[in-house]
Motif scaffolding. Sequence first.
Motif, PDB file in Angstrom:
ATOM      1  N   GLY A 190      -5.650   2.175  -6.811  1.00 48.02           N
ATOM      2  CA  GLY A 190      -6.701   3.158  -6.554  1.00 48.02           C
ATOM      3  C   GLY A 190      -6.769   3.472  -5.067  1.00 48.02           C
ATOM      4  O   GLY A 190      -6.085   2.840  -4.251  1.00 48.02           O
ATOM      5  N   ILE A 191      -7.580   4.434  -4.724  1.00 47.39           N
ATOM      6  CA  ILE A 191      -7.717   4.825  -3.316  1.00 47.39           C
ATOM      7  C   ILE A 191      -8.397   3.722  -2.524  1.00 47.39           C
ATOM      8  O   ILE A 191      -9.437   3.200  -2.925  1.00 47.39           O
ATOM      9  N   LEU A 192      -7.794   3.372  -1.387  1.00 49.06           N
ATOM     10  CA  LEU A 192      -8.399   2.436  -0.445  1.00 49.06           C
ATOM     11  C   LEU A 192      -9.206   3.217   0.584  1.00 49.06           C
ATOM     12  O   LEU A 192     -10.399   3.003   0.744  1.00 49.06           O
ATOM     13  N   CYS A 193      -8.500   4.112   1.297  1.00 49.58           N
ATOM     14  CA  CYS A 193      -9.186   4.908   2.306  1.00 49.58           C
ATOM     15  C   CYS A 193      -8.427   6.199   2.567  1.00 49.58           C
ATOM     16  O   CYS A 193      -7.256   6.333   2.227  1.00 49.58           O
ATOM     17  N   THR A 194      -9.128   7.125   3.189  1.00 43.06           N
ATOM     18  CA  THR A 194      -8.548   8.395   3.608  1.00 43.06           C
ATOM     19  C   THR A 194      -8.671   8.491   5.117  1.00 43.06           C
ATOM     20  O   THR A 194      -9.536   7.855   5.717  1.00 43.06           O
TER      21      THR A 194
ATOM     22  N   HIS B 181     -10.548  -5.802  -3.798  1.00 40.67           N
ATOM     23  CA  HIS B 181     -11.568  -5.189  -4.657  1.00 40.67           C
ATOM     24  C   HIS B 181     -10.904  -4.317  -5.725  1.00 40.67           C
ATOM     25  O   HIS B 181     -11.239  -4.418  -6.912  1.00 40.67           O
ATOM     26  N   ASN B 182      -9.971  -3.469  -5.320  1.00 34.33           N
ATOM     27  CA  ASN B 182      -9.289  -2.604  -6.287  1.00 34.33           C
ATOM     28  C   ASN B 182      -8.512  -3.424  -7.317  1.00 34.33           C
ATOM     29  O   ASN B 182      -8.550  -3.125  -8.509  1.00 34.33           O
ATOM     30  N   LEU B 183      -7.817  -4.445  -6.862  1.00 31.74           N
ATOM     31  CA  LEU B 183      -7.038  -5.276  -7.784  1.00 31.74           C
ATOM     32  C   LEU B 183      -7.937  -6.023  -8.754  1.00 31.74           C
ATOM     33  O   LEU B 183      -7.587  -6.196  -9.920  1.00 31.74           O
ATOM     34  N   SER B 184      -9.091  -6.463  -8.298  1.00 34.32           N
ATOM     35  CA  SER B 184     -10.016  -7.197  -9.169  1.00 34.32           C
ATOM     36  C   SER B 184     -10.542  -6.302 -10.281  1.00 34.32           C
ATOM     37  O   SER B 184     -10.873  -6.790 -11.372  1.00 34.32           O
ATOM     38  N   ARG B 185     -10.593  -5.018 -10.040  1.00 28.05           N
ATOM     39  CA  ARG B 185     -11.092  -4.065 -11.042  1.00 28.05           C
ATOM     40  C   ARG B 185     -10.028  -3.743 -12.080  1.00 28.05           C
ATOM     41  O   ARG B 185     -10.347  -3.226 -13.139  1.00 28.05           O
ATOM     42  N   THR B 186      -8.756  -4.039 -11.779  1.00 26.71           N
ATOM     43  CA  THR B 186      -7.685  -3.735 -12.731  1.00 26.71           C
ATOM     44  C   THR B 186      -7.384  -4.923 -13.640  1.00 26.71           C
ATOM     45  O   THR B 186      -6.658  -4.785 -14.609  1.00 26.71           O
TER      46      THR B 186
ATOM     47  N   ILE C   8       0.851  -1.190   0.000  1.00 24.37           N
ATOM     48  CA  ILE C   8       0.000   0.000   0.000  1.00 24.37           C
ATOM     49  C   ILE C   8       0.886   1.240   0.000  1.00 24.37           C
ATOM     50  O   ILE C   8       1.858   1.327   0.749  1.00 24.37           O
ATOM     51  N   ALA C   9       0.540   2.183  -0.855  1.00 23.16           N
ATOM     52  CA  ALA C   9       1.286   3.438  -0.957  1.00 23.16           C
ATOM     53  C   ALA C   9       0.552   4.535  -0.194  1.00 23.16           C
ATOM     54  O   ALA C   9      -0.681   4.546  -0.127  1.00 23.16           O
ATOM     55  N   GLU C  10       1.327   5.428   0.388  1.00 22.26           N
ATOM     56  CA  GLU C  10       0.756   6.583   1.070  1.00 22.26           C
ATOM     57  C   GLU C  10       0.813   7.791   0.149  1.00 22.26           C
ATOM     58  O   GLU C  10       1.755   7.951  -0.633  1.00 22.26           O
ATOM     59  N   ALA C  11      -0.182   8.631   0.275  1.00 26.73           N
ATOM     60  CA  ALA C  11      -0.226   9.890  -0.458  1.00 26.73           C
ATOM     61  C   ALA C  11      -0.854  10.929   0.462  1.00 26.73           C
ATOM     62  O   ALA C  11      -1.459  10.584   1.486  1.00 26.73           O
ATOM     63  N   VAL C  12      -0.684  12.175   0.104  1.00 27.27           N
ATOM     64  CA  VAL C  12      -1.372  13.266   0.799  1.00 27.27           C
ATOM     65  C   VAL C  12      -2.035  14.091  -0.291  1.00 27.27           C
ATOM     66  O   VAL C  12      -1.389  14.525  -1.235  1.00 27.27           O
TER      67      VAL C  12
ATOM     68  N   PRO D 254      -4.323  12.412   4.648  1.00 26.88           N
ATOM     69  CA  PRO D 254      -3.620  11.156   4.371  1.00 26.88           C
ATOM     70  C   PRO D 254      -4.514  10.227   3.547  1.00 26.88           C
ATOM     71  O   PRO D 254      -5.710  10.081   3.825  1.00 26.88           O
ATOM     72  N   VAL D 255      -3.901   9.608   2.543  1.00 27.18           N
ATOM     73  CA  VAL D 255      -4.619   8.696   1.653  1.00 27.18           C
ATOM     74  C   VAL D 255      -3.765   7.445   1.493  1.00 27.18           C
ATOM     75  O   VAL D 255      -2.542   7.537   1.333  1.00 27.18           O
ATOM     76  N   TRP D 256      -4.422   6.288   1.525  1.00 20.50           N
ATOM     77  CA  TRP D 256      -3.734   5.025   1.303  1.00 20.50           C
ATOM     78  C   TRP D 256      -4.284   4.419   0.031  1.00 20.50           C
ATOM     79  O   TRP D 256      -5.496   4.335  -0.162  1.00 20.50           O
ATOM     80  N   GLU D 257      -3.344   3.977  -0.845  1.00 17.90           N
ATOM     81  CA  GLU D 257      -3.718   3.536  -2.180  1.00 17.90           C
ATOM     82  C   GLU D 257      -3.036   2.228  -2.564  1.00 17.90           C
ATOM     83  O   GLU D 257      -1.901   1.978  -2.172  1.00 17.90           O
TER      84      GLU D 257
END
Length: 140
Positions: free
Chosen positions: A69-73, A133-138, A46-50, A63-66
């Motif tokens: 795609g975005i997982l959660c904020t 879920h995100n991986l299944s969409r890719t 999981i990557a972190e972003a702001v 803070p955003v975790w991805e």
Amino acid sequence: MDEARTGGEADDPARLIDARIAALGDWRGARLARIRHWIRQADPEIAEAVKWRKPSNAMLGVPVWERAGILCTGETYRAYVKLTFAKGAALPDPSGLFNAGLEGGTRRAIDIRETDAVDEAAFKALIRAAVAHNLSRTRG
């Protein structure tokens, strides 16, 4: 340009999240730090972003975790920490962690107040479900 991609040391997402946590200086910072640790344990890829740095949040952003795609904020308010899952409505939540945004068509959230207990295993399972879920969409 997205702050997470500018490349400057001052814009490093991990440092920005550290600064956000430190600026809180109370139980919300400690809680956000613990949740962040659980997210990293749930899936090390999981990557972190702001994102959304603006004057109304002292330019500290959200803070955003991805992963795929975005997982959660992780937003903080006076009385609670809010973890919003971008595709929460599509995720299984057998432990009933989602307690906010239940009327939304896509997102779901967990509002955590100072005295609330959060089930670590259930939270990590929710993170893993969001990744899956995100991986299944890719995958085509």
